[in-house]
Design a protein around this motif. Structure first.
Motif: not given
Lengths: 268, 316
Positions: A8-9, A11, A16, A19
């Motif tokens: 499962a990613p 994060r 973010d 990102l």
């Protein structure tokens, strides 16, 4: 038949933010690699300042307290840069990206919308600050224009200007139908507004044009920049009223954008 | 066997026009599944609902076990899907490697960028600007962008429209390679030979409904259908003199339909040889996917040429 289970990613807020940095890097690359935007935004304002500075010579502006005409142009072209990057370049870029399917593809990627928006705004801010710094330096060492009386006021005016005019750029991109009309429509709107707002020559106060321009955001951004440079002579650095007008136009444009913004190209 | 996609009683209207009217189908993991239909039949609308790009009006949808209408899990879903749009969505002033590296950064477990460049056959162009690529190369880069996130499920909306035949073949090879690796593919296409070459199963959409659904090779019972024998009516021979009964005669072309084409051919050829009659233009054909498709979608026209826009910004 594939039944592999992938991890499962993972994060986090931090990933973010990385990102955002990732996106800003490529927004910058896109801007500087696509020379049209860079020339239009940064190149134009530098060339205009140099040309107008050379032709203005030692001309003074009485209505602004006998300052040199060039001192009027430096803050004016910083405002130009904010609007060129935030409004014109951004709106054309958005229309092109929408009509070529790039926006739709981004929307279908896992990148959250807030990351896309903030990276565009940060990238626009970087461009504008580079350009503002160039103009300040050229003005100071080429034409003896004083540094801003408040650097902080200049920074705030640039940020408010970017947010306000980027919102207007997004709003106009949403009503422009296609790539072919994006450039002409936004450029015409832009240059007419600049003319009305007195970028090329100081508007006589209380003239009809000045009164009309008071309803539009462009003149207020120029005035806010002027104040950060102490123009007219003796002005306080903070033009709160003018910043507020720009912010209100930005808020109105945000409402339009929320209603009209499209991710997908028009189908033919 | 696990499902990659489950669509049940899906409905979507644009104003008074029903773009999707009770559509149901399932796609298994590892399968290449095709949506076939004229413009406006609902292919793109279906795909956009499955991608979570537009909202459905009714019905239930599961993509890799996730409801794409559920905004909370949408990002997790988009980590696991890849998308190739009808439009060639590539930035022209980046290099091939730059675009792929940028998009790889969007995903938690991306493929190696060099591997993707190699897979899409752009190794020699990896540092070339995108605008310098041919149309076929740009499309392959586009597919590269679709797979750089290492998706379990890939959406391909008309992946070879506008490509020349050679570029179409290399794109097919790429899709076959992905399918062999276990990627599930949902594709749409106008080209029958493309679907025959790639898709194991197909749903034919017509007016927003599923007109037929099944294995590509047996759709509409075409593997069991009658064969059509065609030949030119020999001069001086009346249709009624033939040893086999014509189904129809158009001009001097005779068509015979038979579920026992071997026997019918034998009757025809021995009659011709014994009587020294020259039979020309002889052919035997079974119904093609295209015949089935045209029969299913007869009378369809692109009625929803411009679908009203339902893709406006929604605040996240």
């Amino acid at each position: 038949m594939s039944t592999d289970v992938r991890p499962a990613p993972q994060r986090s807020r931090f990933s973010d933010l990385r990102l955002v940095a990732h996106q800003v890097k490529y927004e910058q690359l896109a801007f500087w690699l696509n020379r049209v935007g860079a020339v239009f935004t940064v190149g134009f304002s530098v060339v205009f300042l140099v040309m107008l500075g050379a032709s203005a010579g030692s001309q003074k502006v009485q209505s602004l307290g006998d300052i040199s005409l060039v001192s009027y142009y430096v803050p004016g072209f910083i405002a130009y840069g904010v609007m060129a990057a935030g409004f014109t370049t951004l709106s054309v870029t958005l229309v092109v990206r929408r009509e070529t399917g790039l926006l739709k593809r981004l929307r279908l990627s896992p990148v959250p919308t807030w990351v896309l928006i903030s990276s565009i705004l940060i990238s626009t801010a970087i461009i504008t600050l580079v350009q503002a710094l160039l103009l300040v330096v050229i003005g100071r060492y080429g034409y003896h224009v004083a540094f801003p009386s408040s650097w902080l006021a200049l920074l705030v005016a640039v940020i408010v200007g970017i947010l306000g005019f980027a919102a207007m750029g997004v709003a106009i991109s949403a009503v422009v139908p296609n790539q072919e009309s994006a450039g002409p429509v936004t450029s015409i709107v832009f240059f007419v507004l600049l003319f009305l707002a007195g970028l090329w020559f100081p508007l006589p106060p209380n003239s009809g044009l000045a009164k009309f321009s008071n309803y539009l955001p462009v003149r207020h951004l120029i005035i806010a920049m002027d104040h950060a440079f102490g123009v007219p002579r003796g002005a306080t650095p903070w033009a709160w009223h003018d910043l507020l007008v720009v912010a209100l136009w930005g808020a109105g444009a945000t409402l339009v954008s929320l209603r009209r913004f499209r991710w997908a190209p028009r189908r033919v | 066997m696990t499902l990659a996609l489950r669509v049940e009683h899906l409905r979507k209207s644009y104003g008074a026009v029903a773009a999707l009217d009770d559509v149901s189908f399932e796609v298994e993991r590892g399968e290449v599944f095709a949506l076939l239909g004229p413009n406006g039949a609902g292919k793109t609308t279906s795909i956009e609902i499955l991608e979570g790009f537009i909202a459905r009006d009714a019905g239930s949808v599961e993509v890799l076990g996730i409801d794409p209408g559920d905004r909370q899990h949408l990002r997790g879903l988009r980590d696991r899907i890849g998308v190739v749009l009808q439009e060639l969505a590539v930035e022209s002033f980046f290099t091939v490697r730059q675009v792929l590296e940028r998009n790889a950064g969007f995903y938690p477990h991306p493929r190696d960028v060099e591997e993707v460049i190699d897979m899409v056959g752009l190794s020699e162009k990896s540092d070339a600007k995108v605008k310098r690529l041919s149309g076929g190369q740009q499309r392959r880069l586009d597919i590269g962008l679709g797979i750089v996130g290492n998706p379990e499920l890939l959406f391909l909306d008309e992946p070879t429209t506008g490509l020349d035949p050679a570029a179409r073949r290399t794109t097919w090879d790429l899709i076959r390679h992905l399918a062999a690796e276990g990627t599930t593919v949902l594709m749409s296409s106008h080209y029958m030979n493309e679907i025959e070459a790639l898709a194991q199963r197909v749903a034919v959409l017509s007016h927003g409904r599923v007109a037929a659904l099944g294995a590509t090779a047996t759709l509409g019972g075409r593997d069991r259908s009658e064969a059509t024998i065609r030949f030119t009516l020999p001069s001086g021979v009346a249709a009624s003199d033939l040893p086999i009964t014509p189904w129809r005669v158009e001009g001097d072309t005779v068509e015979v339909r038979s579920d026992d084409e071997l026997r019918a051919l034998h009757a025809l050829t021995s009659w011709a040889l014994e009587g020294h009659i020259a039979v020309t233009g002889l052919s035997v054909a079974r119904e093609t996917l295209e015949d089935i498709y045209l029969a299913l979608t007869r009378g369809d026209r692109a009625e929803i040429d411009e679908e009203p826009d339902d893709t406006k910004a929604r605040t996240p």
